[in-house]
Design a protein around this motif. Sequence first.
Motif, PDB file in Angstrom:
ATOM      1  N   VAL A 197       0.701  -1.019  -0.083  1.00 43.32           N
ATOM      2  CA  VAL A 197       0.086   0.186  -0.039  1.00 43.32           C
ATOM      3  C   VAL A 197       1.051   1.029   0.084  1.00 43.32           C
ATOM      4  O   VAL A 197       0.654   2.413  -0.615  1.00 43.32           O
ATOM      5  CB  VAL A 197      -0.727  -0.059   1.264  1.00 43.32           C
ATOM      6  CG1 VAL A 197      -1.589   1.130   1.396  1.00 43.32           C
ATOM      7  CG2 VAL A 197      -2.050  -0.937   1.074  1.00 43.32           C
ATOM      8  N   LYS A 198       1.968   1.348   0.957  1.00 45.43           N
ATOM      9  CA  LYS A 198       2.815   2.357   0.752  1.00 45.43           C
ATOM     10  C   LYS A 198       3.450   2.546  -0.501  1.00 45.43           C
ATOM     11  O   LYS A 198       3.410   3.937  -1.174  1.00 45.43           O
ATOM     12  CB  LYS A 198       4.041   2.021   1.621  1.00 45.43           C
ATOM     13  CG  LYS A 198       3.788   2.490   3.417  1.00 45.43           C
ATOM     14  CD  LYS A 198       4.673   2.082   4.278  1.00 45.43           C
ATOM     15  CE  LYS A 198       4.568   2.326   5.558  1.00 45.43           C
ATOM     16  NZ  LYS A 198       5.750   2.131   6.593  1.00 45.43           N
ATOM     17  N   GLU A 199       3.652   1.463  -1.299  1.00 47.18           N
ATOM     18  CA  GLU A 199       4.621   1.747  -2.680  1.00 47.18           C
ATOM     19  C   GLU A 199       3.379   2.266  -3.508  1.00 47.18           C
ATOM     20  O   GLU A 199       3.947   3.122  -4.195  1.00 47.18           O
ATOM     21  CB  GLU A 199       5.062   0.478  -3.076  1.00 47.18           C
ATOM     22  CG  GLU A 199       5.859   0.397  -4.324  1.00 47.18           C
ATOM     23  CD  GLU A 199       6.438  -0.773  -4.815  1.00 47.18           C
ATOM     24  OE1 GLU A 199       6.538  -1.172  -5.881  1.00 47.18           O
ATOM     25  OE2 GLU A 199       6.623  -1.794  -3.639  1.00 47.18           O
ATOM     26  N   LEU A 200       2.218   1.665  -3.802  1.00 45.13           N
ATOM     27  CA  LEU A 200       1.035   2.162  -4.329  1.00 45.13           C
ATOM     28  C   LEU A 200       0.575   3.419  -4.419  1.00 45.13           C
ATOM     29  O   LEU A 200       0.300   4.220  -5.243  1.00 45.13           O
ATOM     30  CB  LEU A 200      -0.155   1.003  -4.347  1.00 45.13           C
ATOM     31  CG  LEU A 200       0.127  -0.233  -5.022  1.00 45.13           C
ATOM     32  CD1 LEU A 200      -0.934  -1.463  -4.683  1.00 45.13           C
ATOM     33  CD2 LEU A 200       0.670  -0.237  -6.650  1.00 45.13           C
ATOM     34  N   ALA A 201       0.633   3.816  -2.894  1.00 43.64           N
ATOM     35  CA  ALA A 201       0.149   5.295  -2.747  1.00 43.64           C
ATOM     36  C   ALA A 201       1.202   6.297  -3.070  1.00 43.64           C
ATOM     37  O   ALA A 201       0.596   7.227  -3.688  1.00 43.64           O
ATOM     38  CB  ALA A 201       0.067   5.403  -1.061  1.00 43.64           C
ATOM     39  N   ALA A 202       2.295   6.027  -2.994  1.00 44.95           N
ATOM     40  CA  ALA A 202       3.376   6.970  -3.507  1.00 44.95           C
ATOM     41  C   ALA A 202       3.289   7.192  -5.085  1.00 44.95           C
ATOM     42  O   ALA A 202       3.602   8.025  -5.675  1.00 44.95           O
ATOM     43  CB  ALA A 202       5.115   6.467  -3.028  1.00 44.95           C
ATOM     44  N   LYS A 203       3.074   5.955  -5.509  1.00 46.21           N
ATOM     45  CA  LYS A 203       2.905   5.776  -6.923  1.00 46.21           C
ATOM     46  C   LYS A 203       1.836   6.791  -7.751  1.00 46.21           C
ATOM     47  O   LYS A 203       1.818   7.203  -8.801  1.00 46.21           O
ATOM     48  CB  LYS A 203       2.582   4.356  -7.628  1.00 46.21           C
ATOM     49  CG  LYS A 203       2.276   4.119  -9.067  1.00 46.21           C
ATOM     50  CD  LYS A 203       2.172   2.649  -9.588  1.00 46.21           C
ATOM     51  CE  LYS A 203       1.755   2.695 -10.832  1.00 46.21           C
ATOM     52  NZ  LYS A 203       1.528   1.139 -11.119  1.00 46.21           N
ATOM     53  N   PHE A 204       0.651   6.823  -6.849  1.00 41.96           N
ATOM     54  CA  PHE A 204      -0.609   7.453  -7.246  1.00 41.96           C
ATOM     55  C   PHE A 204      -0.379   8.803  -6.603  1.00 41.96           C
ATOM     56  O   PHE A 204      -1.430   9.647  -6.814  1.00 41.96           O
ATOM     57  CB  PHE A 204      -1.728   6.941  -7.104  1.00 41.96           C
ATOM     58  CG  PHE A 204      -1.733   5.672  -7.785  1.00 41.96           C
ATOM     59  CD1 PHE A 204      -2.058   5.635  -9.380  1.00 41.96           C
ATOM     60  CD2 PHE A 204      -1.781   4.433  -7.248  1.00 41.96           C
ATOM     61  CE1 PHE A 204      -1.933   4.502  -9.887  1.00 41.96           C
ATOM     62  CE2 PHE A 204      -1.794   3.089  -7.933  1.00 41.96           C
ATOM     63  CZ  PHE A 204      -1.889   3.108  -9.228  1.00 41.96           C
ATOM     64  N   GLY A 205       0.643   9.466  -5.797  1.00 45.20           N
ATOM     65  CA  GLY A 205       0.628  10.491  -5.132  1.00 45.20           C
ATOM     66  C   GLY A 205       0.237  10.743  -3.860  1.00 45.20           C
ATOM     67  O   GLY A 205      -0.381  11.794  -3.514  1.00 45.20           O
ATOM     68  N   ALA A 206      -0.120   9.759  -3.106  1.00 47.70           N
ATOM     69  CA  ALA A 206      -0.721  10.070  -1.863  1.00 47.70           C
ATOM     70  C   ALA A 206       0.493   9.527  -0.613  1.00 47.70           C
ATOM     71  O   ALA A 206       1.639   8.705  -1.062  1.00 47.70           O
ATOM     72  CB  ALA A 206      -1.864   9.042  -1.676  1.00 47.70           C
ATOM     73  N   THR A 207       0.014   9.564   0.547  1.00 45.78           N
ATOM     74  CA  THR A 207       0.869   9.257   1.571  1.00 45.78           C
ATOM     75  C   THR A 207      -0.078   8.141   2.624  1.00 45.78           C
ATOM     76  O   THR A 207      -1.198   8.309   2.552  1.00 45.78           O
ATOM     77  CB  THR A 207       1.315  10.346   2.605  1.00 45.78           C
ATOM     78  OG1 THR A 207       0.426  11.134   2.929  1.00 45.78           O
ATOM     79  CG2 THR A 207       2.302  11.107   1.535  1.00 45.78           C
ATOM     80  N   VAL A 208       0.649   7.487   3.367  1.00 46.28           N
ATOM     81  CA  VAL A 208       0.045   6.545   4.004  1.00 46.28           C
ATOM     82  C   VAL A 208       0.450   6.737   5.674  1.00 46.28           C
ATOM     83  O   VAL A 208       1.560   7.162   6.128  1.00 46.28           O
ATOM     84  CB  VAL A 208       0.658   5.109   4.060  1.00 46.28           C
ATOM     85  CG1 VAL A 208       0.150   3.987   5.170  1.00 46.28           C
ATOM     86  CG2 VAL A 208      -0.009   4.634   2.441  1.00 46.28           C
ATOM     87  N   VAL A 209      -0.816   6.892   6.271  1.00 48.90           N
ATOM     88  CA  VAL A 209      -0.580   6.877   8.163  1.00 48.90           C
ATOM     89  C   VAL A 209      -0.928   5.690   8.460  1.00 48.90           C
ATOM     90  O   VAL A 209      -2.088   5.093   8.448  1.00 48.90           O
ATOM     91  CB  VAL A 209      -1.358   7.957   8.526  1.00 48.90           C
ATOM     92  CG1 VAL A 209      -1.408   8.250  10.234  1.00 48.90           C
ATOM     93  CG2 VAL A 209      -1.118   9.257   7.860  1.00 48.90           C
ATOM     94  N   GLU A 210      -0.086   5.075   9.400  1.00 52.80           N
ATOM     95  CA  GLU A 210      -0.298   3.613  10.044  1.00 52.80           C
ATOM     96  C   GLU A 210      -0.819   3.671  11.238  1.00 52.80           C
ATOM     97  O   GLU A 210      -0.424   4.805  12.047  1.00 52.80           O
ATOM     98  CB  GLU A 210       1.189   2.870  10.102  1.00 52.80           C
ATOM     99  CG  GLU A 210       1.753   2.601   8.848  1.00 52.80           C
ATOM    100  CD  GLU A 210       2.941   1.785   8.990  1.00 52.80           C
ATOM    101  OE1 GLU A 210       3.268   1.141   9.893  1.00 52.80           O
ATOM    102  OE2 GLU A 210       4.099   2.268   8.206  1.00 52.80           O
ATOM    103  N   ALA A 211      -1.884   2.681  11.490  1.00 50.44           N
ATOM    104  CA  ALA A 211      -2.282   2.451  13.051  1.00 50.44           C
ATOM    105  C   ALA A 211      -2.352   1.195  13.250  1.00 50.44           C
ATOM    106  O   ALA A 211      -2.907   0.327  12.912  1.00 50.44           O
ATOM    107  CB  ALA A 211      -3.817   3.050  12.964  1.00 50.44           C
TER     108      ALA A 211
END
Length: 341
Positions: A197-211
């Motif tokens: 998900v982190k890799e894909l989010a970066a690919k599409f221009g987004a960031t990830v916040v983990e819980a």
Amino acid sequence: MKKSLKAFSLVLAAGLLVLSGCGKEAANEPAKESAANNEENKTYKVGITQFVEHPSLDAATEGFKKAMEEAGFKEGENVEYDFQNAQADMNNTQTIANNFAGDKVDLIFANATPSAVSALNATKEIPIVFTSVTDPIGAGLVEALDKPGDNITGTTDNHPDGTEKTIKFIVEEAGAKTIGIIYNAGEQNSEVQVAQVKELAAKFGATVVEASISTSAEVKQGAESLVGRVDAIYVPTDNTVVSALESVIAVANNEKIPLFVGELDSMARGAIAASGFDYFDLGFQTGKMAADILKGNKKPSEISVELPSSLTLMINKKAAEAQGLEVKQEWEKIAEFYEGE
């Protein structure tokens, strides 16, 4: 005269050997028939170890049993199932697997990664078929999808295109720039998905916040920790989180945060969308493998690990309305709309 006696003796000896051979063959026939009858009349014992109870894993178990039944293994007639639920406890998975090994069951069906890993730790002889496993290679279950172990094979629920379709939809169609992800760091399959998900989010221009959470009791707290910090929430096929998904749905509805998930059963429970497949079908694929193994048609090492046979992006309109996301009619071109209650 001596030659005649010698010839007669040789003929007599040959005759006795032939008769002896026929006698042995005749004696062996009932033994062969008896062995065949015993095999036909045998009741197979199958141990089912399931990590936790939730709709997807439950559906996979039902699919497994259905495939076995269609292959001629009928519960109560020629197959007995010993179903054990680990209640999301890693220690329980090993105890269950050890008990199955001690009981010398004919086959183990391991539903979810922790159960499969424990089963392989417990036995290298009893055939094991697994399902609902995200990364069978990373989990150490198989060397490669086309090179399973001597006594293990199964199906993976990680379709290579599934996660990408969903993350792309979250960013490009739902407009999310920050994606919150809730998962149990103790589940190896979840760690793999978080990285994806982190890799894909970066690919599409987004960031990830983990819980990160450890138990189902912490799931609501994990969801609440994301409020005000993310534009959308994504729940992977994490068994701990999915078993308490209603807590996440409640937070998403109350705070109007679009919720997306990794499989269709969770979507139907109240998430907006998922790119997935029917876990019943995945379990059915696994059951067909088990039947082949029990019939002696194939060994686990001869059956490649299989991917889900289908993949669909599905959108839950009611969930979208509850979580404040406007449904666009053009989504019909890229997805199916969920028509359930």
